[in-house]
Design a protein around this motif. Structure first.
Motif, short mmCIF file in Angstrom:
data_model
loop_
_atom_site.label_atom_id
_atom_site.label_comp_id
_atom_site.label_asym_id
_atom_site.label_seq_id
_atom_site.Cartn_x
_atom_site.Cartn_y
_atom_site.Cartn_z
N GLY B 70 33.95 -14.99 -7.48
CA GLY B 70 33.37 -15.50 -8.72
C GLY B 70 32.30 -14.57 -9.26
O GLY B 70 32.22 -14.33 -10.47
N ALA B 71 31.49 -14.03 -8.37
CA ALA B 71 30.43 -13.10 -8.81
C ALA B 71 31.05 -11.83 -9.39
O ALA B 71 30.53 -11.27 -10.36
CB ALA B 71 29.51 -12.76 -7.65
N ALA B 72 32.15 -11.38 -8.81
CA ALA B 72 32.83 -10.21 -9.37
C ALA B 72 33.30 -10.49 -10.80
O ALA B 72 33.20 -9.63 -11.67
CB ALA B 72 34.01 -9.81 -8.49
N ILE B 73 33.78 -11.71 -11.02
CA ILE B 73 34.23 -12.07 -12.37
C ILE B 73 33.03 -12.10 -13.33
O ILE B 73 33.08 -11.55 -14.43
CB ILE B 73 34.93 -13.44 -12.35
N GLY B 74 31.97 -12.74 -12.89
CA GLY B 74 30.76 -12.80 -13.74
C GLY B 74 30.23 -11.42 -14.04
O GLY B 74 29.80 -11.13 -15.17
N ALA B 75 30.25 -10.53 -13.04
CA ALA B 75 29.77 -9.16 -13.24
C ALA B 75 30.69 -8.41 -14.20
O ALA B 75 30.23 -7.62 -15.03
CB ALA B 75 29.67 -8.44 -11.91
N ALA B 76 31.99 -8.66 -14.09
CA ALA B 76 32.95 -8.00 -14.99
C ALA B 76 32.71 -8.46 -16.43
O ALA B 76 32.74 -7.67 -17.37
CB ALA B 76 34.38 -8.31 -14.56
N GLN B 77 32.46 -9.75 -16.58
CA GLN B 77 32.22 -10.28 -17.93
C GLN B 77 30.92 -9.72 -18.50
O GLN B 77 30.74 -9.68 -19.71
CB GLN B 77 32.18 -11.81 -17.88
N ALA B 78 30.02 -9.30 -17.62
CA ALA B 78 28.74 -8.74 -18.07
C ALA B 78 28.78 -7.22 -18.17
O ALA B 78 27.75 -6.60 -18.38
CB ALA B 78 27.63 -9.19 -17.11
#
Lengths: 325, 341
Positions: B70-78
């Motif tokens: 999930g953090a990887a997704i959030g970081a990708a979105q950022a």
């Protein structure tokens, strides 16, 4: 930390209340054909959050997200248009549980607890690029029992991520009372990870602001995450159309009575502090007019183009159909 | 068919070298996952990355797949381009919500405003680890709109498809077959010439690795290597078997599959993922929809049970070169029987 401006808070909360009422009315008219979760009764939390947020902060919210989006400064017309199934914030593809804005950076998820990992990743990306920026992970009391939230607290503590875990504790996960579903105290949920917790009265903007203050300060100064639990009550059912038979009438009447309703309670307090009634009436009228204006503007936003329903699955259209770029 | 010469590297080294090159090229690439930093990955596919790029870009995570995926997704979105390792694909079960509901759908749910350009690398396939550490699950990912699924069959594609995956603006599931990670490239039935730096390999373009005639075997991942061995054995019996590598399950080169099918007397699809509702069915449906009665005889060879522990039981159900050859042989003789005298 400066104090929250209560007169301004009242004006804003009045807008929030009217906004959610307008969305609720759109369910009745059929402009919204699907599930709709409203935040009426929870305005004091959003307004305190608004006072704490900087425009560059990010919020990752839940299935009850509208007021958090407004608090961050998301365009209210684009937001309302999306809720009304028009080509709004997400082009009509997201709907009310999947609102995304790049600037300001807002998103939400319909999966309970799923906002916490996403918020950690956002914070991870930003922590070196823009120190002092905060990512708020909104959760309900129900989501505090999700593994995703526990895992995220551990991660946020380990990596000292600038995350504020904001729990809106409205007492119920759909029909299940908090004390049936949740062991211990919600504000203590971060304790094993070394994360400080702050409990507050989520119907009082001043109390929420006071609880958020140290959490935001800690995050902005690079010291890591905090948990803030704001206790409140949702005035509507879990969703619009919920028969809401699971909450005792006496309990509802009590929480929604004028002395406890966050909006009328604040109004009474301002009156007692000498704010003229005409001023408060004017704030009410202004809120009404403002939301009516947004509604009119949102209703003029076109509906999504059905021919584009397969766009936006991938960067290039047709990837799934096997069409070569 | 093996152009690797005396190259002593294995697939995991090639993955690590490719990650190294991409981290060097693009500072927004970060690597995170269980045991990726200190250990360099349980298969060695992230070896020595931390030494070069430090704790800020190479992160060991807790055993919390939901949180770190999930953090990887959030970081990708950022704005970052995370490469997140899910150690064994079987661990998908503990983070599927983040993959299925967040990673796959961010672009669509935001009407194109938000993207999640990340790569989820995961080790797949059977190495004697039984039901919870041997699966492939490629179709489970491929079923979800919004995910791309790359499944390299060879060392060259491990490099080339990974480059494309990292540079792609969509989330990509990158499946690394354990035999491909562990086997020295020179010992594989097929390996490209690896002497030049890798080029990005486009998604959605299958390749024919061997010409056939009597039967064409379609596969992905390590099954392609086994199919080539099987084809060799079949040739000794006088059966001309072609081998086609689909390379990416999503996007799937449907035109290419139809073209290959049209040129074959029989088409066998091989998968070490589960048979039902999987890649085999997808390929066969694509061919049948396009060619109708003109389609060649079609068959599939894939798993239909959980993967057992005991070696003999395992060998009885996981496709091997011998079982692929047997399946192809059966299909060819059935086709021959159909031809009117």
């Amino acid at each position: 930390m400066t104090a929250i401006d209560l007169a301004d808070a009242y004006r804003t909360m009045a807008v929030y209340r009217r906004f959610e009422e307008a969305v609720g009315a759109a369910v009745v008219t059929g402009e919204v054909h699907g599930e709709m979760h409203l935040g009426i009764g929870q305005e004091a939390i959003a307004v305190a959050l608004r006072a704490m947020l900087e425009p560059t902060d990010a919020v990752v919210s839940t299935h009850r997200p509208h007021l958090h989006a407004l608090a961050l400064g998301v365009d209210p017309v684009a937001l309302l248009a999306e809720l009304l199934e028009r080509s709004g914030l997400s082009g009509g593809k997201g709907g009310h549980m999947h609102l995304f804005s790049r600037d300001p950076q807002f998103m939400c998820t319909g999966i309970v607890g799923a906002s916490a990992p996403l918020a950690c990743g956002d914070a991870l990306a930003q922590q070196r690029r823009d120190p002092g920026r905060v990512t708020v992970a909104v959760a309900g009391d129900g989501s505090m029992n999700q593994g995703a939230v526990f895992e995220s607290m551990n991660l946020a503590a380990l990596w000292r991520l600038p995350v504020v875990f904001l729990c809106e504790d409205n007492g119920y996960g759909i029909s299940v009372r908090r004390d049936v579903a949740t062991a211990g105290q919600l504000a203590d949920r971060g304790t094993p990870f070394g994360i400080p917790g702050h409990a507050c009265d989520g119907t009082d903007p001043e109390a929420v602001y006071a609880a958020l203050g140290p959490a935001f300060e800690r995050a902005r100064s690079g010291d890591g995450p905090s948990v803030v639990v704001a206790t409140c009550y949702r005035f509507r059912g879990h969703y619009e159309g919920d028969a809401d038979t699971y909450r005792p009438k006496g309990e509802k009447d009590d929480w929604m009575s004028a002395p406890r309703d966050p909006l009328s309670r604040l109004r009474a307090r301002l009156e007692a502090a000498g704010v003229p009634v005409v001023e408060l009436d004017a704030a009410d009228a202004a809120a009404e007019a403002e939301v009516a204006g947004w509604l009119e503007a949102a209703r003029s936003v076109p509906f999504p183009d059905v021919d584009r329903v397969r766009d936006d699955v991938y960067a290039a259209p047709g990837a799934r159909q096997g069409v070569r770029a | 068919m093996n152009a690797a010469g005396s190259d002593r590297r294995n697939g995991s080294q090639l993955v690590a070298e490719t990650l190294h090159a991409e981290m060097d090229r693009d500072p927004s690439v970060i690597v995170l996952g269980e045991d990726v930093a200190e250990l360099g990955g349980v298969f060695g596919a992230t070896r020595r990355l931390r030494r070069t790029y430090g704790d800020e870009r190479v992160l060991d995570t807790p055993i919390s797949e939901t949180a770190f995926v999930g953090a990887a997704i959030g970081a990708a979105q950022a704005g970052l381009r995370p490469v997140v390792e899910l150690m064994f694909v079987d661990f998908l079960g503990v983070c599927f919500d983040q993959i299925m509901n967040q990673m796959a759908k961010a672009r669509y749910m935001s009407g194109g405003a938000v993207t999640a350009p990340l790569v989820l690398r995961s080790a797949v396939g059977c190495i004697g680890a039984a039901a919870q550490h041997s699966q492939v699950l490629s179709a489970t990912f491929a079923h979800i709109p919004g995910l791309k699924v790359a499944f390299p069959a060879s060392p060259g594609d491990l490099r080339g498809l990974l480059l494309t995956a990292i540079r792609d603006d969509d989330p990509v599931i990158f499946l690394e077959h354990k035999w491909l990670l562990k086997t020295r490239v020179a010992e594989l039935p097929f390996c490209e010439d690896l002497s030049e730096p890798a080029d990005a390999v486009p998604f959605g373009e299958l390749r024919r690795l061997r010409d056939g005639g009597d039967v064409t075997i379609v596969a992905a991942g390590f099954m392609v290597q086994l199919a080539l061995t099987a084809a060799e054995a079949l040739e000794a019996e006088g059966i001309r078997a072609g081998v086609v590598d689909v390379r990416t399950l999503v996007p799937l080169d449907r035109e290419g599959l139809v073209r290959e099918a049209a040129a074959a007397d029989a088409l066998l699809v091989v998968d070490d993922d589960y048979a039902d509702y999987g890649m085999c069915g997808e390929v066969i449906a694509t061919v049948a929809e396009a060619l109708g009665r003109g389609a060649p005889r079609l068959a599939r060879h894939a798993l239909d049970v959980p993967i057992p522990a005991n070696r003999a039981l395992e060998e009885a159900v996981v496709p091997s070169a011998a079982s692929i050859a047997a399946a192809a042989r059966g299909l060819v003789s059935a086709s021959a029987a159909q031809v009117p005298a």
